[in-house]
Design an enzyme around this catalytic site. Structure first.
Site, PDB file in Angstrom:
ATOM      1  N   SER A  55    -143.044  92.750  -0.786  1.00  0.00           N
ATOM      2  CA  SER A  55    -142.876  91.817   0.327  1.00  0.00           C
ATOM      3  C   SER A  55    -144.164  91.075   0.662  1.00  0.00           C
ATOM      4  O   SER A  55    -144.134  90.058   1.355  1.00  0.00           O
ATOM      5  CB  SER A  55    -142.374  92.559   1.566  1.00  0.00           C
ATOM      6  OG  SER A  55    -141.077  93.071   1.360  1.00  0.00           O
ATOM      7  N   GLY A 108    -140.812  86.290   1.319  1.00  0.00           N
ATOM      8  CA  GLY A 108    -140.448  84.892   1.507  1.00  0.00           C
ATOM      9  C   GLY A 108    -139.377  84.629   2.549  1.00  0.00           C
ATOM     10  O   GLY A 108    -138.915  85.513   3.274  1.00  0.00           O
ATOM     11  N   CYS A 162    -134.708  94.799   5.980  1.00  0.00           N
ATOM     12  CA  CYS A 162    -135.693  93.714   6.041  1.00  0.00           C
ATOM     13  C   CYS A 162    -135.099  92.402   5.518  1.00  0.00           C
ATOM     14  O   CYS A 162    -134.250  91.832   6.179  1.00  0.00           O
ATOM     15  CB  CYS A 162    -136.972  94.117   5.292  1.00  0.00           C
ATOM     16  SG  CYS A 162    -138.431  93.195   5.823  1.00  0.00           S
ATOM     17  N   LEU A 163    -135.487  91.920   4.347  1.00  0.00           N
ATOM     18  CA  LEU A 163    -134.890  90.700   3.819  1.00  0.00           C
ATOM     19  C   LEU A 163    -133.387  90.873   3.648  1.00  0.00           C
ATOM     20  O   LEU A 163    -132.603  89.936   3.886  1.00  0.00           O
ATOM     21  CB  LEU A 163    -135.540  90.315   2.490  1.00  0.00           C
ATOM     22  CG  LEU A 163    -135.006  89.049   1.807  1.00  0.00           C
ATOM     23  CD1 LEU A 163    -135.196  87.821   2.693  1.00  0.00           C
ATOM     24  CD2 LEU A 163    -135.683  88.844   0.454  1.00  0.00           C
ATOM     25  N   ASN A 215    -142.807  94.855   8.096  1.00  0.00           N
ATOM     26  CA  ASN A 215    -143.503  93.848   7.309  1.00  0.00           C
ATOM     27  C   ASN A 215    -142.581  92.659   7.111  1.00  0.00           C
ATOM     28  O   ASN A 215    -141.795  92.622   6.165  1.00  0.00           O
ATOM     29  CB  ASN A 215    -143.921  94.421   5.949  1.00  0.00           C
ATOM     30  CG  ASN A 215    -144.437  93.340   5.008  1.00  0.00           C
ATOM     31  OD1 ASN A 215    -144.868  92.280   5.450  1.00  0.00           O
ATOM     32  ND2 ASN A 215    -144.375  93.592   3.717  1.00  0.00           N
ATOM     33  N   TYR A 257    -139.851  86.674   9.240  1.00  0.00           N
ATOM     34  CA  TYR A 257    -138.636  86.013   9.718  1.00  0.00           C
ATOM     35  C   TYR A 257    -137.761  86.988  10.490  1.00  0.00           C
ATOM     36  O   TYR A 257    -137.778  88.197  10.226  1.00  0.00           O
ATOM     37  CB  TYR A 257    -137.856  85.426   8.541  1.00  0.00           C
ATOM     38  CG  TYR A 257    -138.621  84.330   7.843  1.00  0.00           C
ATOM     39  CD1 TYR A 257    -138.435  82.996   8.187  1.00  0.00           C
ATOM     40  CD2 TYR A 257    -139.550  84.633   6.852  1.00  0.00           C
ATOM     41  CE1 TYR A 257    -139.152  81.984   7.563  1.00  0.00           C
ATOM     42  CE2 TYR A 257    -140.273  83.630   6.223  1.00  0.00           C
ATOM     43  CZ  TYR A 257    -140.077  82.310   6.586  1.00  0.00           C
ATOM     44  OH  TYR A 257    -140.793  81.321   5.976  1.00  0.00           O
ATOM     45  N   HIS A 299    -138.511  99.240   8.342  1.00  0.00           N
ATOM     46  CA  HIS A 299    -138.404 100.003   7.094  1.00  0.00           C
ATOM     47  C   HIS A 299    -138.121 101.474   7.399  1.00  0.00           C
ATOM     48  O   HIS A 299    -139.037 102.235   7.715  1.00  0.00           O
ATOM     49  CB  HIS A 299    -139.698  99.878   6.275  1.00  0.00           C
ATOM     50  CG  HIS A 299    -139.840  98.549   5.620  1.00  0.00           C
ATOM     51  ND1 HIS A 299    -139.449  98.313   4.317  1.00  0.00           N
ATOM     52  CD2 HIS A 299    -140.300  97.360   6.081  1.00  0.00           C
ATOM     53  CE1 HIS A 299    -139.672  97.049   4.004  1.00  0.00           C
ATOM     54  NE2 HIS A 299    -140.186  96.454   5.067  1.00  0.00           N
ATOM     55  N   GLU A 345    -137.442 103.797   5.322  1.00  0.00           N
ATOM     56  CA  GLU A 345    -138.115 104.670   4.346  1.00  0.00           C
ATOM     57  C   GLU A 345    -139.576 104.893   4.726  1.00  0.00           C
ATOM     58  O   GLU A 345    -140.198 105.875   4.312  1.00  0.00           O
ATOM     59  CB  GLU A 345    -138.005 104.080   2.933  1.00  0.00           C
ATOM     60  CG  GLU A 345    -138.926 102.941   2.627  1.00  0.00           C
ATOM     61  CD  GLU A 345    -138.555 101.633   3.298  1.00  0.00           C
ATOM     62  OE1 GLU A 345    -139.371 100.693   3.259  1.00  0.00           O
ATOM     63  OE2 GLU A 345    -137.437 101.523   3.856  1.00  0.00           O
TER      64      GLU A 345
END
Length: 360
Positions: free
Chosen positions: A47, A218, A243-244, A285, A288, A328, A330
């Protein structure tokens, strides 16, 4: 060797290059990480692809680099900024020093700069392009970041299989961390990792019992071509987005995302779980976030909230067994308080085993 960190807003910071990667100009978006430990996991987290990372803790590198804590096969950062980099390592697992590791991958590290001033600048002006160079001045073109699809650079190119558990999870790799695979294996799953652009029919032929949409680098809106596949997966299988993967799930169901000024990066972010009525500390992390006002008519509801700024940190769905988290669970590096998310996911998989959803 004397070196400089240049920010696009004109600020300049003088320091000392600690690695030999000084004859090149390293460019990237500058961000900061607030954790006291975990630099190895940060460097190898996909990331962070092509970003210059500022570590706010003043001493980095004192426990070295080991062979156990890599989140991917190589580091992904464009450059590293610290106050002090320890050239020696003091830990029984250490195989290399931080400087040796960055030397191997030709990644510049600059030290003895005022990281507090840099972070204050970023917090006021937002994340921005930056340059690491031995030159006292930077050219305008040095701040032109490459517009490319970073996910394509970090995603696995071929299918990979792990374990032989009772439940088969397909992990769609947008830039996964290895610890996500580990968390599934620890819970008795068979895991198949597929490239980010794998077609729905190909995944369907693997006969999964559940889907994990991974983290990655991104802007999620740069991946519009995968949204139909993400939507189909959500409507056919119990799905966990991280996350993403969380952001892509929201976009696929009709919601919107926006960019934060300087993002969330650290191992100490408090998150409220509305369902369980408790606060957990999380590792984060991302740049967006999902816009809460855009969730109307999507079937998604916000379950988790960031207690620093109130932003959405996770979703559930009224019809499909979808759960997503912006943080996250994990948590490498970071606290392990969010790992119950994986337990909930496996329970979702078990509860919906063999089910055909109403509008799939």
């Amino acid at each position: 060797m004397e070196g400089y960190l240049h920010l696009k807003n004109g600020e300049k910071y003088k320091g000392t290059f600690q690695t030999n990667a000084v004859n090149q100009t390293a460019s990237g978006e500058i961000v900061f990480f607030t954790g006291m430990t975990g630099y190895q996991e940060v460097l190898t987290d996909p990331s962070y692809k092509d970003q210059i990372i500022v570590f706010t803790y003043p001493l980095i590198g004192n426990y070295g680099i080991n062979n156990e804590d890599f989140e991917s096969k190589k580091p992904h950062v464009a450059g590293v900024v610290v106050y002090e980099a320890n050239k020696d390592a003091f830990h029984y697992q250490s195989q290399h020093s931080l400087l040796e590791y960055l030397e191997k991958w030709n990644i510049p590290l600059i030290s003895h700069v005022d990281t507090r001033a840099i972070v204050k600048n970023i917090r006021q002006a937002g994340s921005m392009p930056a340059v690491l160079t031995i030159k006292e001045t930077a050219q305008k073109e040095d701040f032109s970041l490459v517009k490319d699809k970073k996910v394509a650079k970090v995603s696995e190119r071929d299918l990979q299989q792990y374990g032989s558990g009772d439940y088969h999870i397909v992990l769609v790799d947008f830039g996964k961390k290895e610890s996500m695979v580990d968390c599934l294996l620890e819970r008795g799953c068979k895991v198949t990792v597929v490239p980010y652009n794998t077609e729905f029919e190909t995944i369907q032929n693997l006969a999964p019992n559940g889907i994990l949409l991974s983290n990655g680098p991104g802007d999620p809106k740069e991946l519009k071509e995968v949204l139909p596949t993400v939507e189909a997966l959500i409507k056919h299988y119990p799905t966990l987005g991280i996350c993403l993967g969380h952001q892509l799930s929201a976009l696929a169901l009709g919601a919107e995302t926006s960019k934060l000024s300087f993002g969330h990066r650290g191992a100490n972010h408090p998150v409220m779980d509305k369902k369980n009525q408790k606060v957990i500390m999380s590792s984060q992390n991302h740049s967006y976030v999902v816009v809460e006002e855009s969730l109307k008519n999507t079937g998604c509801t916000a379950r988790f909230y960031n207690l620093h700024d109130g932003s959405v940190e996770g979703l559930s769905h009224t019809e499909y067994p979808l759960q997503t988290v912006q943080f996250h669970p994990e948590a490498n590096p970071g606290p392990s308080e969010g790992q119950y998310i994986f337990d909930e996911f496996i329970e979702n998989v078990k509860a919906n085993y063999g089910r055909v959803f109403a509008h799939a």
